[in-house]
Design a protein around this motif. Sequence first.
Motif, PDB file in Angstrom:
ATOM      1  N   LEU A 118      -3.769 -17.565   8.158  1.00 12.43           N
ATOM      2  CA  LEU A 118      -3.458 -18.556   7.126  1.00 12.43           C
ATOM      3  C   LEU A 118      -4.573 -19.572   6.962  1.00 12.43           C
ATOM      4  N   SER A 119      -5.260 -19.875   8.062  1.00 14.41           N
ATOM      5  CA  SER A 119      -6.360 -20.839   8.039  1.00 14.41           C
ATOM      6  C   SER A 119      -7.300 -20.534   9.190  1.00 14.41           C
ATOM      7  N   ASP A 120      -8.577 -20.658   8.940  1.00 12.03           N
ATOM      8  CA  ASP A 120      -9.582 -20.442   9.970  1.00 12.03           C
ATOM      9  C   ASP A 120     -10.696 -21.461   9.802  1.00 12.03           C
ATOM     10  N   HIS A 121     -10.299 -22.708   9.494  1.00 14.98           N
ATOM     11  CA  HIS A 121     -11.292 -23.748   9.241  1.00 14.98           C
ATOM     12  C   HIS A 121     -11.701 -24.448  10.536  1.00 14.98           C
ATOM     13  N   TRP A 122     -10.787 -25.201  11.121  1.00 12.75           N
ATOM     14  CA  TRP A 122     -11.082 -25.929  12.356  1.00 12.75           C
ATOM     15  C   TRP A 122     -10.777 -25.040  13.547  1.00 12.75           C
ATOM     16  N   TYR A 123      -9.537 -24.544  13.584  1.00 13.89           N
ATOM     17  CA  TYR A 123      -9.097 -23.534  14.535  1.00 13.89           C
ATOM     18  C   TYR A 123      -8.367 -22.478  13.727  1.00 13.89           C
ATOM     19  N   THR A 124      -7.665 -21.557  14.357  1.00 10.79           N
ATOM     20  CA  THR A 124      -7.058 -20.452  13.617  1.00 10.79           C
ATOM     21  C   THR A 124      -5.536 -20.574  13.601  1.00 10.79           C
ATOM     22  N   LEU A 125      -4.986 -20.525  12.392  1.00 13.44           N
ATOM     23  CA  LEU A 125      -3.539 -20.520  12.199  1.00 13.44           C
ATOM     24  C   LEU A 125      -3.151 -19.144  11.669  1.00 13.44           C
ATOM     25  N   ARG A 126      -2.298 -18.459  12.430  1.00 12.97           N
ATOM     26  CA  ARG A 126      -1.858 -17.114  12.052  1.00 12.97           C
ATOM     27  C   ARG A 126      -0.351 -17.095  11.827  1.00 12.97           C
ATOM     28  N   LYS A 127       0.073 -16.261  10.892  1.00 14.08           N
ATOM     29  CA  LYS A 127       1.496 -15.965  10.709  1.00 14.08           C
ATOM     30  C   LYS A 127       1.714 -14.592  11.332  1.00 14.08           C
ATOM     31  N   VAL A 128       2.576 -14.528  12.343  1.00 13.05           N
ATOM     32  CA  VAL A 128       2.857 -13.280  13.051  1.00 13.05           C
ATOM     33  C   VAL A 128       4.287 -12.860  12.718  1.00 13.05           C
ATOM     34  N   THR A 129       4.421 -11.651  12.188  1.00  9.99           N
ATOM     35  CA  THR A 129       5.737 -11.076  11.921  1.00  9.99           C
ATOM     36  C   THR A 129       5.983 -10.034  13.000  1.00  9.99           C
ATOM     37  N   PHE A 130       7.176 -10.065  13.588  1.00 10.33           N
ATOM     38  CA  PHE A 130       7.462  -9.181  14.717  1.00 10.33           C
ATOM     39  C   PHE A 130       8.931  -8.807  14.750  1.00 10.33           C
ATOM     40  N   ASP A 131       9.199  -7.694  15.406  1.00  9.08           N
ATOM     41  CA  ASP A 131      10.567  -7.283  15.690  1.00  9.08           C
ATOM     42  C   ASP A 131      10.857  -7.659  17.131  1.00  9.08           C
ATOM     43  N   TYR A 132      11.987  -8.327  17.325  1.00 13.41           N
ATOM     44  CA  TYR A 132      12.373  -8.810  18.644  1.00 13.41           C
ATOM     45  C   TYR A 132      13.677  -8.129  19.048  1.00 13.41           C
ATOM     46  N   ILE A 133      13.683  -7.498  20.213  1.00 21.56           N
ATOM     47  CA  ILE A 133      14.891  -6.860  20.723  1.00 21.56           C
ATOM     48  C   ILE A 133      15.692  -7.909  21.484  1.00 21.56           C
ATOM     49  N   ARG A 134      16.865  -8.204  20.958  1.00 19.40           N
ATOM     50  CA  ARG A 134      17.730  -9.223  21.552  1.00 19.40           C
ATOM     51  C   ARG A 134      18.412  -8.684  22.811  1.00 19.40           C
ATOM     52  N   LYS A 135      19.022  -9.569  23.592  1.00 18.08           N
ATOM     53  CA  LYS A 135      19.644  -9.141  24.846  1.00 18.08           C
ATOM     54  C   LYS A 135      20.820  -8.186  24.623  1.00 18.08           C
ATOM     55  N   ARG A 176      14.012  -9.053  12.962  1.00 20.16           N
ATOM     56  CA  ARG A 176      12.655  -9.338  12.472  1.00 20.16           C
ATOM     57  C   ARG A 176      12.515 -10.847  12.291  1.00 20.16           C
ATOM     58  N   GLN A 177      11.406 -11.382  12.823  1.00 20.87           N
ATOM     59  CA  GLN A 177      11.130 -12.813  12.740  1.00 20.87           C
ATOM     60  C   GLN A 177       9.673 -13.027  12.360  1.00 20.87           C
ATOM     61  N   SER A 178       9.363 -14.216  11.859  1.00 20.41           N
ATOM     62  CA  SER A 178       7.979 -14.623  11.600  1.00 20.41           C
ATOM     63  C   SER A 178       7.772 -15.999  12.214  1.00 20.41           C
ATOM     64  N   ARG A 179       6.617 -16.185  12.827  1.00 20.65           N
ATOM     65  CA  ARG A 179       6.255 -17.480  13.405  1.00 20.65           C
ATOM     66  C   ARG A 179       4.793 -17.749  13.110  1.00 20.65           C
ATOM     67  N   GLU A 180       4.475 -19.019  12.935  1.00 19.42           N
ATOM     68  CA  GLU A 180       3.087 -19.426  12.804  1.00 19.42           C
ATOM     69  C   GLU A 180       2.591 -19.838  14.183  1.00 19.42           C
ATOM     70  N   CYS A 181       1.416 -19.336  14.550  1.00 22.85           N
ATOM     71  CA  CYS A 181       0.819 -19.620  15.852  1.00 22.85           C
ATOM     72  C   CYS A 181      -0.550 -20.250  15.625  1.00 22.85           C
ATOM     73  N   TYR A 182      -0.721 -21.448  16.138  1.00 24.58           N
ATOM     74  CA  TYR A 182      -1.980 -22.168  16.003  1.00 24.58           C
ATOM     75  C   TYR A 182      -2.809 -21.922  17.251  1.00 24.58           C
ATOM     76  N   ASP A 183      -3.986 -21.319  17.087  1.00 26.25           N
ATOM     77  CA  ASP A 183      -4.848 -20.985  18.208  1.00 26.25           C
ATOM     78  C   ASP A 183      -6.063 -21.901  18.201  1.00 26.25           C
ATOM     79  N   ARG A 184      -6.091 -22.832  19.130  1.00 25.63           N
ATOM     80  CA  ARG A 184      -7.220 -23.756  19.236  1.00 25.63           C
ATOM     81  C   ARG A 184      -8.020 -23.502  20.506  1.00 25.63           C
ATOM     82  N   GLY A 185      -7.665 -22.427  21.221  1.00 25.30           N
ATOM     83  CA  GLY A 185      -8.315 -22.132  22.489  1.00 25.30           C
ATOM     84  C   GLY A 185      -7.592 -22.835  23.623  1.00 25.30           C
TER      85      GLY A 185
END
Length: 192
Positions: free
Chosen positions: A12-29, A35-44
């Motif tokens: 979604l953004s790679d200016h200062w650090y990287t912001l990604r939208k991750v869509t995934f399937d999660y197996i519940r207990k 299916r869920q989506s989350r934004e993950c901010y990666d600054r190291g």
Amino acid sequence: MNTVQIVSTEVLSDHWYTLRKVTFDYIRKDGSSQRQSRECYDRGNGAVILLYNGEKNTVILTRQFRMPTYVNGNKDGMLIEACAGLLDADSPEDCIRRETEEETGYRITKPERVFELYMSPGSVTEILYFFIAEYQEAHKMNEGGGVEAEEDIQVLELSFPQALKMIDTGEIKDAKTVLLLQHLQLKDRMKA
């Protein structure tokens, strides 16, 4: 059994650090898939250190402008915090030695790693490595203040009781700093 299957990753953004939208399937207990989506901010990953002097009963902290706090209600954007920095390609120990000298002016040789934590695991990928180290006046190499082109850092030497009181008064609102101050207090390294 793997409970997560990544379906897609979008930058979604790679200016200062990287912001990604991750869509995934999660197996519940219960075995169902969601299916869920989350934004993950990666600054190291980063490292933080609290310098303390048991003889003088003092700690070294820094004060600097932090834009995210400014836009979220911190009137002047200034934050009092323990010395910290991003690892980049360094080990946590090498990073914190470098950052300590750049920001505080003190040269340390044996930082003590006390724990590592995810600081905001709901949205930020960063693992922060926490250190403490004793300092003496003989360890002071320069005035600190950070890398001049990037930072404008004020170095503060505070009594340990004063630093603890600043948590209560709201003058210290930085989580990593509060954790390290409380760690020293819990381990009886300083006099409250």
